[in-house]
Design a protein around this motif. Structure first.
Motif, mmCIF file in Angstrom:
data_model
loop_
_atom_site.group_PDB
_atom_site.id
_atom_site.type_symbol
_atom_site.label_atom_id
_atom_site.label_comp_id
_atom_site.label_asym_id
_atom_site.label_seq_id
_atom_site.Cartn_x
_atom_site.Cartn_y
_atom_site.Cartn_z
ATOM 1 N N ALA A 24 0.843 -1.199 0.000
ATOM 2 C CA ALA A 24 0.000 0.000 0.000
ATOM 3 C C ALA A 24 0.880 1.251 0.000
ATOM 4 O O ALA A 24 0.599 2.220 -0.703
ATOM 5 N N GLY A 25 1.975 1.201 0.783
ATOM 6 C CA GLY A 25 2.892 2.337 0.848
ATOM 7 C C GLY A 25 3.444 2.696 -0.523
ATOM 8 O O GLY A 25 3.394 3.844 -0.946
ATOM 9 N N THR A 26 3.940 1.673 -1.251
ATOM 10 C CA THR A 26 4.476 1.925 -2.591
ATOM 11 C C THR A 26 3.414 2.530 -3.490
ATOM 12 O O THR A 26 3.690 3.435 -4.275
ATOM 13 N N LEU A 27 2.219 1.981 -3.343
ATOM 14 C CA LEU A 27 1.124 2.440 -4.192
ATOM 15 C C LEU A 27 0.882 3.937 -3.985
ATOM 16 O O LEU A 27 0.757 4.690 -4.944
ATOM 17 N N VAL A 28 0.860 4.337 -2.709
ATOM 18 C CA VAL A 28 0.618 5.749 -2.414
ATOM 19 C C VAL A 28 1.714 6.620 -3.038
ATOM 20 O O VAL A 28 1.439 7.609 -3.708
ATOM 21 N N THR A 29 2.981 6.205 -2.870
ATOM 22 C CA THR A 29 4.071 6.976 -3.441
ATOM 23 C C THR A 29 3.916 7.067 -4.965
ATOM 24 O O THR A 29 4.126 8.127 -5.551
ATOM 25 N N ALA A 30 3.542 5.929 -5.567
ATOM 26 C CA ALA A 30 3.422 5.912 -7.031
ATOM 27 C C ALA A 30 2.375 6.922 -7.498
ATOM 28 O O ALA A 30 2.650 7.734 -8.382
ATOM 29 N N THR A 31 1.195 6.907 -6.871
ATOM 30 C CA THR A 31 0.176 7.862 -7.304
ATOM 31 C C THR A 31 0.624 9.288 -7.038
ATOM 32 O O THR A 31 0.376 10.169 -7.844
ATOM 33 N N ALA A 32 1.297 9.492 -5.903
ATOM 34 C CA ALA A 32 1.763 10.840 -5.596
ATOM 35 C C ALA A 32 2.704 11.337 -6.682
ATOM 36 O O ALA A 32 2.589 12.455 -7.167
ATOM 37 N N LEU A 33 3.605 10.459 -7.112
ATOM 38 C CA LEU A 33 4.532 10.827 -8.183
ATOM 39 C C LEU A 33 3.780 11.168 -9.463
ATOM 40 O O LEU A 33 4.075 12.148 -10.130
ATOM 41 N N GLU A 34 2.798 10.313 -9.763
ATOM 42 C CA GLU A 34 2.041 10.565 -10.989
ATOM 43 C C GLU A 34 1.342 11.917 -10.938
ATOM 44 O O GLU A 34 1.326 12.648 -11.914
ATOM 45 N N ASP A 35 0.785 12.207 -9.759
ATOM 46 C CA ASP A 35 0.130 13.505 -9.613
ATOM 47 C C ASP A 35 1.111 14.644 -9.839
ATOM 48 O O ASP A 35 0.817 15.600 -10.543
ATOM 49 N N ALA A 36 2.298 14.487 -9.234
ATOM 50 C CA ALA A 36 3.314 15.533 -9.402
ATOM 51 C C ALA A 36 3.665 15.679 -10.883
ATOM 52 O O ALA A 36 3.754 16.785 -11.417
ATOM 53 N N ASP A 37 3.836 14.528 -11.548
ATOM 54 C CA ASP A 37 4.141 14.553 -12.980
ATOM 55 C C ASP A 37 3.049 15.254 -13.767
ATOM 56 O O ASP A 37 3.326 16.063 -14.647
ATOM 57 N N ARG A 38 1.823 14.886 -13.405
ATOM 58 C CA ARG A 38 0.716 15.452 -14.161
ATOM 59 C C ARG A 38 0.635 16.963 -13.950
ATOM 60 O O ARG A 38 0.438 17.714 -14.896
ATOM 61 N N ARG A 39 0.869 17.393 -12.685
ATOM 62 C CA ARG A 39 0.863 18.835 -12.428
ATOM 63 C C ARG A 39 1.933 19.543 -13.257
ATOM 64 O O ARG A 39 1.721 20.583 -13.833
ATOM 65 N N LYS A 40 3.107 18.884 -13.313
ATOM 66 C CA LYS A 40 4.204 19.460 -14.083
ATOM 67 C C LYS A 40 3.807 19.594 -15.560
ATOM 68 O O LYS A 40 3.990 20.641 -16.182
ATOM 69 N N ALA A 41 3.224 18.505 -16.087
ATOM 70 C CA ALA A 41 2.837 18.519 -17.500
ATOM 71 C C ALA A 41 1.822 19.623 -17.776
ATOM 72 O O ALA A 41 1.923 20.344 -18.754
ATOM 73 N N TRP A 42 0.849 19.750 -16.859
ATOM 74 C CA TRP A 42 -0.122 20.838 -17.025
ATOM 75 C C TRP A 42 0.584 22.185 -17.013
ATOM 76 O O TRP A 42 0.235 23.094 -17.761
ATOM 77 N N GLY A 43 1.586 22.302 -16.153
ATOM 78 C CA GLY A 43 2.343 23.545 -16.095
ATOM 79 C C GLY A 43 3.021 23.869 -17.415
ATOM 80 O O GLY A 43 3.060 25.022 -17.846
ATOM 81 N N PHE A 44 3.531 22.824 -18.091
ATOM 82 C CA PHE A 44 4.211 23.053 -19.374
ATOM 83 C C PHE A 44 3.235 23.465 -20.477
ATOM 84 O O PHE A 44 3.541 24.313 -21.303
ATOM 85 N N VAL A 45 2.072 22.820 -20.482
ATOM 86 C CA VAL A 45 1.159 23.056 -21.596
ATOM 87 C C VAL A 45 0.271 24.283 -21.337
ATOM 88 O O VAL A 45 -0.256 24.891 -22.266
ATOM 89 N N ALA A 46 0.164 24.663 -20.047
ATOM 90 C CA ALA A 46 -0.772 25.744 -19.700
ATOM 91 C C ALA A 46 -0.500 27.074 -20.412
ATOM 92 O O ALA A 46 -1.445 27.687 -20.916
ATOM 93 N N PRO A 47 0.769 27.559 -20.462
ATOM 94 C CA PRO A 47 0.958 28.890 -21.084
ATOM 95 C C PRO A 47 0.429 28.949 -22.517
ATOM 96 O O PRO A 47 -0.262 29.905 -22.881
ATOM 97 N N ALA A 48 0.722 27.906 -23.309
ATOM 98 C CA ALA A 48 0.260 27.900 -24.700
ATOM 99 C C ALA A 48 -1.262 27.849 -24.755
ATOM 100 O O ALA A 48 -1.897 28.571 -25.535
ATOM 101 N N LEU A 49 -1.870 26.996 -23.899
ATOM 102 C CA LEU A 49 -3.332 26.899 -23.895
ATOM 103 C C LEU A 49 -3.963 28.224 -23.475
ATOM 104 O O LEU A 49 -4.920 28.693 -24.102
ATOM 105 N N LEU A 50 -3.394 28.826 -22.420
ATOM 106 C CA LEU A 50 -3.968 30.088 -21.937
ATOM 107 C C LEU A 50 -3.864 31.178 -22.995
ATOM 108 O O LEU A 50 -4.789 31.959 -23.202
ATOM 109 N N TRP A 51 -2.706 31.222 -23.658
ATOM 110 C CA TRP A 51 -2.530 32.235 -24.716
ATOM 111 C C TRP A 51 -3.596 32.047 -25.799
ATOM 112 O O TRP A 51 -4.249 33.002 -26.232
ATOM 113 N N THR A 52 -3.753 30.795 -26.238
ATOM 114 C CA THR A 52 -4.719 30.515 -27.304
ATOM 115 C C THR A 52 -6.140 30.845 -26.857
ATOM 116 O O THR A 52 -6.928 31.405 -27.621
ATOM 117 N N ILE A 53 -6.468 30.515 -25.601
ATOM 118 C CA ILE A 53 -7.822 30.802 -25.122
ATOM 119 C C ILE A 53 -8.027 32.312 -24.978
ATOM 120 O O ILE A 53 -9.007 32.870 -25.477
#
Lengths: 263, 294
Positions: free
Chosen positions: B4-33
Motif C-alpha cells: 500500500a505504501g508503494t502504491l501511495v508513493t506511485a500515485t503521488a509521483l504521478e500527480d506531481a508529474d501530471r501537475r508538471k505537464a499541465w504547467g508546461f502546456v498551460a501557457p500555450a493553452l492560456l494564450w490561445t484561449i
C-alpha cells in the motif's frame, strides 16, 4: 523518338513560360528600383541609386523597419517557447483530453488572419486596451504558435525518450533535461519553427494594420506609401525586403537542411 | 502494508508529474484561449448586436445577417469572393500541376531542389510589395501596355489594373507557387511501380495518367486547393491593390465597415459568414485533408 523530343521541348517551353510569369513582377520591381526618374515604369532612363538613398534617409521607414524586427523577434521567441513547452508536455505525458488540447492549439491556423485581427481588435476596444506594437505582437504569437507547436510536436520522436530517461537517471532535473537534452536534439525543427515565425511576422500585414496605431511595422508603412501611387522608392524598399528574406532563406537552407542531408 | 505504501508513493509521483505537464502546456493553452477563443467568441456575440451612433447596443437579434442577405451591396461581396476564389483555385491547379510534374519527371534529380527553390523565391518578397509589383506590370503606363504599344499590338493602353483580371493574376501568381509545392511533394512519393504496372497491363501514357497518377495525387491537389481557397477568400491586400474599388470582395467590405463606418457588429457578422464559407469548403474536402492530425 520524334514524339519524345517534341514532348521534351514542350515541357521545357512550359517550364520557362511559368518561371517567366513567376519572376516577371519581381524582375520589374528590382529593375525599376534603379530607375533614374520619378516613375518606376518603362522606359528605363538609366541606373541610379538615389531611391535607395531616399529609403535609408526616410526616418519613418527606418523606424518601421526597427519595429518589424522587434515584433518579429520577440513574438517568434514567445511562440517557439510556448510551442516547445506544449509539445513537450503533450508528447511526453499522458494528459486527459490531449487530443482536444492539440486541436485547440492548432485551431488558429484554420482561421483567416483578418478574422483573428478583427476579434482581437474588438476585444481590445471593449477592454479599452490601447493599440500598440505589443498588441501586434500578441496577434503574431496567435498565428505563429500553432505553427511552432505543430513543427516541434511532429519532431518529438519516441526514440528521444530513452535519452531523456538516461539524463534523469544521472540526476538531471526537468529543466536540465529540457534545456540540455531535449532542446538540442530538436534544434533543427526549433530553428526552422523560429525562422518561419520570423518571416511570417515580418511580412504580416492585416494584423499589424488593424492592431497598431502610432508605431507601425514595415508592411503597414509600405502600404501607406502606396497611397501616393507608383514610386521608385517603394521599389527600392521592396527590393531590400526581398533581398533580406532571400538571405534568411539561404542561411536556413545552408545551415539546417544542409546538416540534415549529411546525417 | 508495504504494498500500500508503494502504491501511495506511485500515485503521488504521478500527480506531481501530471501537475508538471499541465504547467508546461498551460501557457500555450492560456494564450490561445485568451487571445483566440475569447476574442472569437466575443466577435460572434457582437455579430448579434448592433451599432447606434458610436455605441454598441446589446440587443440580441439576427438583424445583421438578414441585412447581409437582403442588401445587394453586401451579398454581392460574398458572390464576388466566391467567384474570384473558385476561378483562382481552378487556374492555379491547372497551371501548377504540369509545372510540378515537369519538375518531378523531367528536371534532373540533383537540380529539382534548386528548381523548387527558384519557383517559390518570389514568395519571399513582402506580401504587400508582391501586389504592388503586379501593378507596375499591369498599370496603364506599365510594362505590358508599353510593350504592346511599342510592338504595335494595341493603339490604346488597356485597362488592366483595377479589374477582376488583375486580382486574379495577382492571386494566381501567389498560389501557383504554393500548389506546385504540395503537388510536387505528392508526385515524388509515387512509386514508379504503379506506372510500370499500368504500362504492363496495356495502358497508354494518357490512360496511365488519368486512371493511376491523377487519383493518387488527388490528396496533394485537394490540400493545395483548400489552402488556396482559405488564403484567397480571406485576403484583403491583393483585391484592394489590384482590383481597386469596382468589385468589392468580402474582406474589402469588412474593412469598409470598420474603417469608414466603425460598424463592428456588421463587420463581425460578415466575418462569421466568411468563416462559414471556409467551413463548407473544409467539409467538402475533409476526405483528403489531414490537417487535424498535424
Amino acid at each position: 523518338m520524334l514524339r519524345q523530343i517534341s514532348a521534351s521541348v514542350l515541357s521545357w517551353t512550359y517550364l520557362v513560360l511559368v518561371y517567366a510569369f513567376i519572376f516577371l513582377p519581381v524582375a520589374v520591381l528590382v529593375l525599376f528600383s534603379f530607375q533614374d526618374g520619378r516613375l518606376p515604369v518603362p522606359p528605363f532612363n538609366g541606373f541610379s541609386l538615389q531611391w535607395y538613398e531616399a529609403v535609408f534617409a526616410d526616418r519613418k521607414l527606418m523606424a518601421a523597419l526597427g519595429n518589424s524586427m522587434v515584433v518579429a523577434l520577440v513574438s517568434s521567441v514567445i511562440s517557439v517557447l510556448l510551442g516547445f513547452l506544449a509539445a513537450y508536455a503533450l508528447a511526453r505525458y499522458k494528459l486527459p483530453g490531449s487530443a482536444l488540447q492539440r486541436g485547440l492549439l492548432i485551431a488558429p491556423m484554420t482561421v483567416s488572419y483578418l478574422i483573428i485581427a478583427l476579434g482581437l481588435l474588438s476585444l481590445m476596444n471593449a477592454l479599452h486596451i490601447p493599440l500598440s506594437l505589443m498588441t501586434v505582437g500578441v496577434g503574431h504569437v496567435v498565428i505563429n504558435l500553432p505553427l511552432c507547436f505543430a513543427i516541434i510536436y511532429a519532431s518529438m520522436g519516441d526514440h528521444h525518450i530513452n535519452i531523456e530517461r538516461a539524463a534523469r537517471d544521472l540526476g538531471a532535473n526537468d529543466f536540465k533535461v529540457m534545456a540540455l537534452v531535449t532542446a538540442p536534439m530538436l534544434m533543427p525543427s526549433i530553428l526552422a519553427a523560429f525562422f518561419l515565425s520570423v518571416t511570417f511576422s515580418w511580412d504580416e500585414f492585416i494584423i499589424a494594420f488593424l492592431l497598431s496605431r502610432f508605431d507601425v511595422t514595415l508592411p503597414v508603412e509600405i502600404w501607406s506609401m502606396l497611397r501616393s501611387g507608383l514610386n521608385p522608392k517603394t521599389n527600392a524598399i521592396g527590393s531590400l525586403v526581398f533581398l533580406a528574406s532571400v538571405a534568411v532563406l539561404l542561411i536556413l537552407e545552408l545551415s539546417l537542411f544542409g546538416r540534415t542531408k549529411k546525417q | 502494508m508495504a504494498d500500500a505504501g508503494t502504491l501511495v508513493t506511485a500515485t503521488a509521483l504521478e500527480d506531481a508529474d501530471r501537475r508538471k505537464a499541465w504547467g508546461f502546456v498551460a501557457p500555450a493553452l492560456l494564450w490561445t484561449i485568451a487571445f483566440f477563443v475569447v476574442p472569437f467568441a466575443f466577435m460572434a456575440a457582437m455579430s448579434l448586436w448592433k451599432r447606434e451612433g458610436r455605441d454598441l447596443v446589446r440587443v440580441w437579434n439576427f438583424d445583421n445577417y438578414t441585412r447581409f442577405f437582403s442588401e445587394n451591396a453586401l451579398f454581392q461581396g460574398l458572390v464576388n469572393s466566391l467567384e474570384i476564389t473558385i476561378i483562382v483555385t481552378v487556374i492555379s491547379v491547372l497551371l501548377a500541376y504540369p509545372l510540378a510534374w515537369i519538375i518531378a519527371e523531367r528536371v534532373p534529380k540533383r537540380l529539382q531542389r534548386m528548381a523548387l527553390i527558384l519557383a517559390i523565391l518570389p514568395f519571399w518578397t513582402s506580401y504587400v510589395v508582391r501586389s504592388y509589383s503586379w501593378l507596375l506590370v499591369l498599370s496603364k503606363n506599365g510594362v505590358i501596355n508599353q510593350l504592346f504599344l511599342n510592338i504595335g499590338l494595341i493603339s490604346e493602353p488597356l485597362e488592366l489594373a483595377s479589374t477582376r483580371t488583375a486580382t486574379v493574376i495577382g492571386f494566381v501568381h501567389f498560389f501557383v507557387m504554393l500548389l506546385t509545392l504540395t503537388i510536387y511533394s505528392n508526385l515524388i512519393q509515387l512509386s514508379p511501380n504503379y506506372r510500370r504496372a499500368a504500362a504492363d497491363l496495356g495502358a497508354n501514357a494518357f490512360q496511365t495518367f488519368w486512371h493511376v497518377v491523377l487519383p493518387l495525387t488527388l490528396p496533394g491537389i485537394v490540400t493545395g486547393a483548400f489552402l488556396t481557397f482559405v488564403l484567397c477568400i480571406g485576403d484583403y491586400v491583393t483585391p484592394q491593390i489590384l482590383g481597386g474599388n469596382n468589385e468589392l470582395v468580402l474582406p474589402q467590405i469588412i474593412m469598409l465597415q470598420l474603417g469608414r463606418r466603425a460598424d463592428f457588429p456588421m463587420a463581425a457578422a460578415l466575418s462569421i459568414v466568411l468563416m462559414l464559407a471556409v467551413t463548407v469548403a473544409y467539409l467538402a474536402c475533409a476526405r483528403w485533408l489531414k490537417i487535424e492530425r498535424a
